[in-house]
Motif scaffolding. Structure first.
Motif, short mmCIF file in Angstrom:
data_model
loop_
_atom_site.label_atom_id
_atom_site.label_comp_id
_atom_site.label_asym_id
_atom_site.label_seq_id
_atom_site.Cartn_x
_atom_site.Cartn_y
_atom_site.Cartn_z
N PHE A 158 39.67 81.29 29.41
CA PHE A 158 39.82 80.01 28.74
C PHE A 158 39.45 80.15 27.27
CE2 PHE A 158 38.95 79.12 33.18
CZ PHE A 158 39.99 78.26 33.48
N GLY A 159 40.08 79.35 26.44
CA GLY A 159 39.80 79.38 25.00
C GLY A 159 39.20 78.07 24.54
N ASP A 160 39.01 77.97 23.24
CA ASP A 160 38.47 76.75 22.65
C ASP A 160 39.61 75.91 22.10
OD1 ASP A 160 35.84 77.50 23.14
OD2 ASP A 160 35.74 78.67 21.28
N VAL A 161 39.37 74.63 22.02
CA VAL A 161 40.38 73.72 21.49
C VAL A 161 40.65 74.04 20.02
CG1 VAL A 161 40.87 71.28 21.02
CG2 VAL A 161 39.72 71.92 23.12
N GLU A 162 39.65 74.52 19.30
CA GLU A 162 39.83 74.83 17.89
C GLU A 162 40.84 75.97 17.68
OE1 GLU A 162 36.60 74.92 19.23
OE2 GLU A 162 36.20 72.84 18.73
N ASN A 163 41.07 76.78 18.68
CA ASN A 163 41.99 77.92 18.55
C ASN A 163 43.45 77.54 18.75
OD1 ASN A 163 39.73 79.48 18.17
ND2 ASN A 163 39.64 80.18 20.28
N ILE A 164 43.72 76.30 19.13
CA ILE A 164 45.09 75.87 19.37
C ILE A 164 45.76 75.58 18.03
CG2 ILE A 164 46.56 74.12 20.43
CD1 ILE A 164 44.39 73.76 22.53
N ILE A 165 46.93 76.14 17.82
CA ILE A 165 47.69 75.91 16.59
C ILE A 165 48.75 74.85 16.91
CG2 ILE A 165 49.21 76.94 14.89
CD1 ILE A 165 47.86 79.62 15.51
N TYR A 166 48.62 73.71 16.29
CA TYR A 166 49.57 72.64 16.49
C TYR A 166 50.67 72.74 15.43
CZ TYR A 166 46.09 70.59 19.56
OH TYR A 166 45.21 70.38 20.58
N PRO A 167 51.91 72.45 15.81
CA PRO A 167 52.99 72.53 14.82
C PRO A 167 52.86 71.40 13.80
CG PRO A 167 53.82 71.68 16.90
CD PRO A 167 52.40 72.11 17.14
N LEU A 168 53.23 71.69 12.55
CA LEU A 168 53.18 70.69 11.50
C LEU A 168 54.37 69.75 11.66
CD1 LEU A 168 52.26 72.94 8.45
CD2 LEU A 168 50.76 71.40 9.72
N PRO A 169 54.19 68.49 11.34
CA PRO A 169 55.33 67.57 11.47
C PRO A 169 56.38 67.87 10.41
CG PRO A 169 53.44 66.45 10.50
CD PRO A 169 52.98 67.82 10.91
N ASP A 170 57.61 67.57 10.74
CA ASP A 170 58.71 67.78 9.80
C ASP A 170 58.54 66.82 8.62
OD1 ASP A 170 59.79 69.67 11.43
OD2 ASP A 170 61.12 68.26 12.46
N ILE A 171 58.80 67.32 7.40
CA ILE A 171 58.74 66.49 6.20
C ILE A 171 60.15 65.99 5.93
CG2 ILE A 171 58.25 66.45 3.74
CD1 ILE A 171 56.19 68.66 4.24
N LEU A 172 60.29 64.69 5.93
CA LEU A 172 61.61 64.09 5.72
C LEU A 172 61.96 64.08 4.23
CD1 LEU A 172 61.27 61.10 8.18
CD2 LEU A 172 62.41 63.28 8.59
N PRO A 173 63.22 64.28 3.90
CA PRO A 173 63.61 64.26 2.48
C PRO A 173 63.56 62.83 1.93
CG PRO A 173 65.54 64.46 3.86
CD PRO A 173 64.35 64.57 4.78
N ILE A 174 63.25 62.72 0.64
CA ILE A 174 63.23 61.43 -0.03
C ILE A 174 64.65 61.16 -0.52
CG2 ILE A 174 62.29 60.13 -1.96
CD1 ILE A 174 59.78 61.88 -1.71
N THR A 175 65.27 60.11 -0.03
CA THR A 175 66.67 59.84 -0.36
C THR A 175 66.82 58.78 -1.44
OG1 THR A 175 66.76 58.27 1.46
CG2 THR A 175 67.49 60.53 1.91
N ASN A 176 66.00 57.76 -1.47
CA ASN A 176 66.09 56.69 -2.46
C ASN A 176 64.73 56.54 -3.15
OD1 ASN A 176 68.75 56.05 -1.79
ND2 ASN A 176 68.06 54.76 -0.10
N PRO A 177 64.43 57.37 -4.16
CA PRO A 177 63.12 57.27 -4.79
C PRO A 177 62.99 55.99 -5.62
CG PRO A 177 64.46 58.84 -5.95
CD PRO A 177 65.24 58.43 -4.74
N ILE A 178 61.78 55.48 -5.67
CA ILE A 178 61.48 54.28 -6.45
C ILE A 178 60.38 54.63 -7.42
CG2 ILE A 178 60.63 51.92 -6.36
CD1 ILE A 178 61.72 51.77 -3.52
#
Length: 109
Positions: free
Chosen positions: A75-95
């Motif tokens: 068994f391992g530690d929870v700290e050792n789990i690598i979670y995937p980063l969320p996708d960064i959505l492109p900015i289409t209509n900047p303000i």
């Protein structure tokens, strides 16, 4: 005539009530039986999932299933789990939201 009609109605309601009470007693007995069966099934599940029994089954069926026995260091530690980063959505209509914008008044400085 009305008294006889009310008497007949009361007689029928009395029998309907007694039948409903009998039905409730039967349902309570069935519920009690279901609870008893559930307790037996939970006891059987606990008995079949004993760690020593499962370890013996894993050893007996290693050739077919490839199951390894559980070890504390597996068994391992929870700290050792690598979670995937969320996708960064492109900015289409900047303000433009900066606080320095076109000014019509003269700057006092």
């Amino acid at each position: 005539m009305a008294v006889m009609g009310l008497g007949f109605w009361a007689y029928q309601e009395n029998y309907k009530t007694q039948q409903a009470i009998r039905d409730v007693r039967v349902l309570h007995a069935q519920i009690g039986g279901a609870h008893e069966r559930l307790k037996v099934l939970n006891a059987e599940w606990a008995y079949l999932n004993r760690p020593d029994r499962l370890a013996d089954l894993a050893e007996l069926n290693f050739d077919r299933l490839g199951l390894l026995p559980l070890m504390p260091d597996a068994f391992g530690d929870v700290e050792n789990i690598i979670y995937p980063l969320p996708d960064i959505l492109p900015i289409t209509n900047p303000i433009d939201v900066n606080s320095i914008g076109p000014s019509t008044e003269e700057d006092p400085l």
